[in-house]
Design a protein around this motif. Structure first.
Motif, PDB file in Angstrom:
ATOM      1  N   HIS A  15       0.784  -1.291  -0.041  1.00 52.69           N
ATOM      2  CA  HIS A  15      -0.200   0.015   0.034  1.00 52.69           C
ATOM      3  C   HIS A  15       0.595   1.187   0.024  1.00 52.69           C
ATOM      4  CE1 HIS A  15      -3.543  -2.290   0.548  1.00 52.69           C
ATOM      5  NE2 HIS A  15      -3.147  -3.081   1.646  1.00 52.69           N
ATOM      6  N   PHE A  16       1.774   1.269   0.677  1.00 54.30           N
ATOM      7  CA  PHE A  16       2.907   2.412   0.822  1.00 54.30           C
ATOM      8  C   PHE A  16       3.430   2.620  -0.733  1.00 54.30           C
ATOM      9  CE2 PHE A  16       3.696   1.952   5.536  1.00 54.30           C
ATOM     10  CZ  PHE A  16       2.957   3.055   5.893  1.00 54.30           C
ATOM     11  N   CYS A  18       2.296   1.385  -3.499  1.00 55.71           N
ATOM     12  CA  CYS A  18       1.010   2.184  -4.565  1.00 55.71           C
ATOM     13  C   CYS A  18       0.851   3.741  -4.242  1.00 55.71           C
ATOM     14  CB  CYS A  18      -0.053   1.210  -4.245  1.00 55.71           C
ATOM     15  SG  CYS A  18      -0.140  -0.316  -4.650  1.00 55.71           S
ATOM     16  N   LEU A  19       0.924   3.891  -2.898  1.00 56.21           N
ATOM     17  CA  LEU A  19       0.783   5.578  -2.977  1.00 56.21           C
ATOM     18  C   LEU A  19       1.959   6.300  -3.230  1.00 56.21           C
ATOM     19  CD1 LEU A  19      -0.662   5.262   0.847  1.00 56.21           C
ATOM     20  CD2 LEU A  19      -2.054   6.304  -1.146  1.00 56.21           C
ATOM     21  N   GLU A  22       1.428   6.606  -6.996  1.00 54.34           N
ATOM     22  CA  GLU A  22       0.578   7.455  -7.346  1.00 54.34           C
ATOM     23  C   GLU A  22       1.002   8.740  -7.288  1.00 54.34           C
ATOM     24  OE1 GLU A  22      -2.482   7.477  -8.521  1.00 54.34           O
ATOM     25  OE2 GLU A  22      -3.260   9.452  -8.129  1.00 54.34           O
ATOM     26  N   TYR A  23       1.737   9.235  -6.266  1.00 58.98           N
ATOM     27  CA  TYR A  23       2.226  10.690  -6.204  1.00 58.98           C
ATOM     28  C   TYR A  23       3.236  10.908  -7.243  1.00 58.98           C
ATOM     29  CZ  TYR A  23      -0.582  11.571  -1.858  1.00 58.98           C
ATOM     30  OH  TYR A  23      -1.808  11.757  -1.123  1.00 58.98           O
ATOM     31  N   LEU A 121       6.514   5.314   5.473  1.00 61.45           N
ATOM     32  CA  LEU A 121       5.463   6.253   5.411  1.00 61.45           C
ATOM     33  C   LEU A 121       6.096   7.752   5.201  1.00 61.45           C
ATOM     34  CD1 LEU A 121       2.862   7.494   6.447  1.00 61.45           C
ATOM     35  CD2 LEU A 121       3.546   7.075   8.746  1.00 61.45           C
ATOM     36  N   VAL A 124       6.127   8.409   1.409  1.00 59.00           N
ATOM     37  CA  VAL A 124       4.956   9.055   0.906  1.00 59.00           C
ATOM     38  C   VAL A 124       4.581  10.496   1.575  1.00 59.00           C
ATOM     39  CG1 VAL A 124       2.244   8.808   1.099  1.00 59.00           C
ATOM     40  CG2 VAL A 124       3.865   6.495   0.998  1.00 59.00           C
ATOM     41  N   MET A 125       5.070  10.732   2.938  1.00 55.42           N
ATOM     42  CA  MET A 125       5.150  12.265   3.173  1.00 55.42           C
ATOM     43  C   MET A 125       5.547  13.004   2.220  1.00 55.42           C
ATOM     44  SD  MET A 125       5.204  11.377   7.135  1.00 55.42           S
ATOM     45  CE  MET A 125       5.751  13.189   7.796  1.00 55.42           C
ATOM     46  N   GLU A 128       4.092  13.510  -1.216  1.00 60.46           N
ATOM     47  CA  GLU A 128       2.866  14.198  -0.932  1.00 60.46           C
ATOM     48  C   GLU A 128       3.155  15.632  -1.075  1.00 60.46           C
ATOM     49  OE1 GLU A 128      -0.988  16.025   0.543  1.00 60.46           O
ATOM     50  OE2 GLU A 128       0.964  15.960   1.776  1.00 60.46           O
ATOM     51  N   GLN A 129       4.234  15.879  -0.201  1.00 58.92           N
ATOM     52  CA  GLN A 129       4.846  17.268   0.033  1.00 58.92           C
ATOM     53  C   GLN A 129       5.357  17.969  -1.313  1.00 58.92           C
ATOM     54  OE1 GLN A 129       3.742  20.245   2.576  1.00 58.92           O
ATOM     55  NE2 GLN A 129       3.186  18.064   2.925  1.00 58.92           N
ATOM     56  N   ARG A 132       2.213  18.757  -3.460  1.00 55.70           N
ATOM     57  CA  ARG A 132       1.781  19.758  -2.990  1.00 55.70           C
ATOM     58  C   ARG A 132       2.434  20.840  -3.373  1.00 55.70           C
ATOM     59  NH1 ARG A 132      -2.267  20.324   1.107  1.00 55.70           N
ATOM     60  NH2 ARG A 132      -2.258  17.988   1.376  1.00 55.70           N
ATOM     61  N   TYR A 142      -5.417  21.754  -5.511  1.00 54.07           N
ATOM     62  CA  TYR A 142      -5.120  20.737  -4.474  1.00 54.07           C
ATOM     63  C   TYR A 142      -4.716  21.207  -2.864  1.00 54.07           C
ATOM     64  CZ  TYR A 142      -2.688  16.675  -2.137  1.00 54.07           C
ATOM     65  OH  TYR A 142      -2.278  15.754  -1.494  1.00 54.07           O
TER      66      TYR A 142
ATOM     67  N   HIS B  15      -5.935   2.581  -0.561  1.00 54.34           N
ATOM     68  CA  HIS B  15      -4.313   2.500   0.180  1.00 54.34           C
ATOM     69  C   HIS B  15      -4.279   3.074   1.377  1.00 54.34           C
ATOM     70  CE1 HIS B  15      -3.469   0.220  -3.394  1.00 54.34           C
ATOM     71  NE2 HIS B  15      -3.354   1.501  -4.196  1.00 54.34           N
ATOM     72  N   LEU B  19      -4.060   1.098   5.060  1.00 56.80           N
ATOM     73  CA  LEU B  19      -3.153   1.270   6.125  1.00 56.80           C
ATOM     74  C   LEU B  19      -3.494   1.656   7.448  1.00 56.80           C
ATOM     75  CD1 LEU B  19      -0.681   3.286   3.810  1.00 56.80           C
ATOM     76  CD2 LEU B  19      -0.173   1.179   4.862  1.00 56.80           C
ATOM     77  N   MET B 115       3.777  21.957   8.246  1.00 58.18           N
ATOM     78  CA  MET B 115       3.328  21.516   6.906  1.00 58.18           C
ATOM     79  C   MET B 115       1.760  20.844   6.781  1.00 58.18           C
ATOM     80  SD  MET B 115       6.088  18.452   5.759  1.00 58.18           S
ATOM     81  CE  MET B 115       5.056  17.197   6.195  1.00 58.18           C
ATOM     82  N   LEU B 121      -3.879  10.941   4.729  1.00 61.11           N
ATOM     83  CA  LEU B 121      -2.233  10.698   5.232  1.00 61.11           C
ATOM     84  C   LEU B 121      -2.237  10.986   6.642  1.00 61.11           C
ATOM     85  CD1 LEU B 121       0.570   9.877   4.509  1.00 61.11           C
ATOM     86  CD2 LEU B 121       1.113  12.263   3.287  1.00 61.11           C
TER      87      LEU B 121
END
Lengths: 146, 146
Positions: A15-16, A18-19, A22-23, A121, A124-125, A128-129, A132, A142, B15, B19, B115, B121
């Motif tokens: 799952h991590f 896949c995320l 995605e990003y 994690l 992913v953070m 995402e940042q 963003r 967004y 996802h 998690l 942030m 998330l």
């Protein structure tokens, strides 16, 4: 701007992964980006200073670094683009974080704060940042919650 | 200790949901925990002060709050357990964060830093941190990187 996002160690949790994918795909709308899985930390410095390629601007995530707001991340990306003109290499450490040597060799050290976070994690953070930050720079809604 | 973890708004991304469920399951080895999806922020204060049930200790995640290290999260959980003896209700806001009213009504306000983070998330970050806190309190090797 050309970006690489590197992490040390294998992904165990799909799952991590896949995320993260995605990003990476979403960031790909704004910049040339590549995710790189490295086996060991030593490979990071080799990747950033490969004699055959361009010198990368190395940005490591470490709790000893600077904390930025999301607007700050956007300004950081914009400034790197303006100043360095070299490809950017962001890196997340292994479960044990980075060695002092790598932190000292980095051009910039950024932090997600004093919490320890699972390294998958943290990846992913980071993504995402970065996503963003690009949406802030490009005026995409967004960041305003959509 | 009894815990509830509440979030406002639906999950769009499976996802993140998987998690969150995984961490809820892991935390369930150490404490009675329940995940609660709320439609609106107003439902949070109702849930925490239900006349029919116990008064909850409400902990909201908001950038105006205190930042803790993972050791700090563990100490926070232990202190809440010792002091309040009431069930703990942790909450993550919607895409727009929490209103000032909710932040003022909370017993504790904690922060993941300056942030802005996607709220799905943030939910995973909160659950991972709670899981890590329990492993620290119980001496499980998760926090030392395993």
């Amino acid at each position: 701007v050309k970006l690489k996002v590197a992490w040390i160690g294998k992904s165990k949790e799909s799952h991590f992964q896949c995320l993260a994918e995605e990003y990476l795909k979403r960031i790909g709308r704004y910049a040339e980006i590549e995710g790189v899985a490295l086996k060991q930390e030593a490979a990071l410095l080799e990747l950033s200073r490969k004699p055959s390629g361009p010198r990368h601007t190395l940005v490591v995530l470490d709790e000893r670094g600077r904390q930025l707001s999301s607007q700050g991340w956007a300004a950081f990306l914009r400034d790197c683009q303006d100043r360095h003109r070299s490809p950017l290499l962001f890196a997340i450490g292994s479960a044990n974080g980075f060695s002092r040597q790598t932190v000292e060799a980095a051009d910039h050290v950024l932090s997600f704060g004093p919490m320890t976070v699972a390294h998958e994690l943290a990846r992913v953070m980071l993504l995402e940042q970065l996503y963003r930050a690009f949406t802030i720079l490009k005026g995409h809604p967004y960041h305003s919650g959509h």
